[in-house]
Write an enzyme that holds these catalytic residues in place. Structure first.
Site, short mmCIF file in Angstrom:
data_model
loop_
_atom_site.label_atom_id
_atom_site.label_comp_id
_atom_site.label_asym_id
_atom_site.label_seq_id
_atom_site.Cartn_x
_atom_site.Cartn_y
_atom_site.Cartn_z
N GLY A 1 72.09 5.08 -33.53
CA GLY A 1 71.21 3.95 -34.21
C GLY A 1 72.21 3.08 -35.09
O GLY A 1 73.58 2.95 -34.94
N ASN A 2 71.49 2.38 -35.93
CA ASN A 2 72.43 1.44 -37.11
C ASN A 2 71.74 1.46 -38.33
O ASN A 2 70.64 2.12 -38.61
CB ASN A 2 72.46 0.09 -36.61
CG ASN A 2 71.11 -0.48 -36.14
OD1 ASN A 2 70.54 -0.87 -37.09
ND2 ASN A 2 70.74 -0.74 -35.13
N ARG A 3 72.34 0.84 -39.21
CA ARG A 3 71.84 0.66 -40.68
C ARG A 3 70.91 -0.21 -40.88
O ARG A 3 70.49 -0.41 -42.20
CB ARG A 3 73.04 0.61 -41.37
CG ARG A 3 74.15 1.48 -41.44
CD ARG A 3 75.36 1.15 -42.72
NE ARG A 3 76.22 2.36 -42.49
CZ ARG A 3 77.47 2.37 -41.76
NH1 ARG A 3 77.65 1.66 -41.13
NH2 ARG A 3 78.19 3.34 -41.99
N SER A 4 70.16 -0.90 -40.11
CA SER A 4 69.05 -1.71 -40.37
C SER A 4 67.87 -1.28 -41.16
O SER A 4 67.44 -0.13 -40.58
CB SER A 4 68.58 -2.66 -39.12
OG SER A 4 67.65 -3.44 -39.37
N ALA B 1 67.69 -5.09 -35.19
CA ALA B 1 69.06 -4.79 -34.97
C ALA B 1 68.90 -3.84 -33.56
O ALA B 1 68.78 -2.61 -33.70
CB ALA B 1 69.65 -4.10 -36.00
#
Length: 421
Positions: free
Chosen positions: A211-214, A279
């Protein structure tokens, strides 16, 4: 904390069961550094008493024009206010304001004021949808008052539907946005908008994911401001923070990139504009383990993960438009989360992306740890596509709240709609 001079905000409270939520609104505004004067209607004091309002605001409370007559408070409170926000605004109060009544301190204050006036309706669904109420809302909006869209949810008793008061923090944030210069004019009335938000998650096994930090806050802000400007909004959300649903928006959950691709593609044909603020992961694991992968084994699957490309949702939308599968004149916008490299700045990389994707607008954010993702503010450069062969227009969007940034992006797209006419 706000270090500038406190803004003077009048919080009006009408006589509905949602009056208790206004306590949280007052607390949010005062903790943000604003000076709050609560002006309740006499009926509202059956729900929340004067002592509560005085304790929360630190200011005296009155409901009638016959108190502190020597101070002419029914004139001075409205004259001195930087903003008036009424929550809840009941059907009765909307009717009295539309008629220009001044039979208590709150209605007299509104009649005097020249500052922004924000009304947050709360009532039963049938009352909200009644033609008389809708006519009053139209009249007030025509006169320049801001009437927020109510939330959809649990009402008094067992009923559920539109008419619920938006969450206090949503009302507070919209009030701050208006004070920051955001216009909530109804220029998106009659248009449909699809917004994506949050970071997609790609499963590795039943426990882990890529995943990502969005946080999803920018997409949320776009949906929230667009609803209040009259748009019919569909919000397709991946993983996000625990954010309240923007009042009036339809929320669709789509956890992975492929789920989001399906959700967006199946709804794109009915939209006038699409903003890809999510994102979306470029890659996903080629295989998803059925059981949790263990480290230390001879066949340690965690040491090498094969990745494959996800669908390019933004480019796919442009291709759908080129094939005539979307509405004529549909506007398509995206986001470019860039860090720059040794050869190119973040904006230069975003310009290359704009050419590859073929969308109309691309918002370039320079991102990183503790930058944009999860933060309350945003800023960057909006790239606007020009005719083939011309360099895109660069429009700087100053650092500000994500609601302020959302309003500027919606302004840019609204300009493009007007150019089509």
């Amino acid at each position: 904390m706000n270090t500038s001079a406190p803004r003077r905000i009048v919080v009006g409270v009408a006589g509905g069961i949602a009056a208790y939520k206004a306590c949280h609104l007052v607390r949010s505004l005062t903790e943000g550094g604003d000076s709050v004067r609560v002006v309740p209607t006499p009926a509202s004091l059956r729900f929340v008493g004067e002592a509560t309002w005085e304790a929360l605001s630190g200011q005296p409370v009155s409901t009638t024009v016959f108190e502190a007559v020597d101070e002419v408070q029914h004139v001075h409170i409205g004259q001195q206010a930087d903003a008036i926000v009424i929550a809840p605004a009941t059907a009765d109060l909307l009717a009295r304001l539309a008629a220009g009544r001044a039979d208590d301190l709150l209605s007299a204050t509104v009649l005097v004021a020249t500052c922004p006036i924000i009304l947050a309706p709360a009532m039963h669904t049938e009352m909200w949808q009644n033609p008389a109420t809708q006519a009053n809302v139209a009249t007030l909006r025509q006169r320049g008052l801001i009437v927020l869209e109510p939330a959809h949810g649990r009402l008094t008793g067992r009923d559920s539907g539109p008419g619920r008061l938006p969450e206090p923090e949503q009302i507070a944030e919209l009030t701050r946005s208006v004070l920051a210069g955001v216009s909530l004019r109804r220029d998106w009335e009659g248009r449909s908008l699809l917004v994506t938000a949050g970071g997609t998650q790609e499963n590795l096994d039943p426990v882990r994911f890529l995943g990502n930090r969005s946080s999803g806050r920018q997409g949320w802000a776009l949906a929230e401001i667009a609803v209040q400007r009259g748009a019919a909004v569909t919000l397709v959300a991946a993983d996000t923070e625990d954010l309240p649903v923007p009042p009036g928006a339809e929320l669709i959950r789509a956890r992975s990139a492929r789920e989001m691709h399906e959700a967006v593609s199946s709804r794109a044909a009915s939209q006038d504009a699409i903003i890809m603020a999510a994102a979306v992961a470029d890659l996903r694991p080629a295989r998803v383990a059925e059981a949790k992968m263990k480290k230390g084994r001879d066949d340690d699957a965690l040491s090498t993960i094969e990745l494959v490309e996800n669908p390019d949702i933004l480019r796919g939308l442009v291709e759908m438009r080129e094939a005539g599968r979307l509405r004529p004149g549909v506007r398509i916008a995206g986001f470019a989360a860039e860090t720059g490299d040794s050869s190119h700045s973040a904006v230069e990389l975003a310009e290359l992306k704009l050419r590859r994707k073929g969308c109309d607008v691309l918002m370039c954010n320079e991102v990183g740890v503790d930058k944009v993702f999860g933060q309350p503010t945003n800023g960057g450069v909006a790239l606007i596509r020009r005719p083939e062969g011309e360099c895109p227009e660069r429009r700087t969007i100053a650092q500000g709240s994500k609601q302020v940034v959302a309003a500027e992006l919606l302004d840019i797209i609204a300009e493009q709609f007007r150019c089509q006419m």
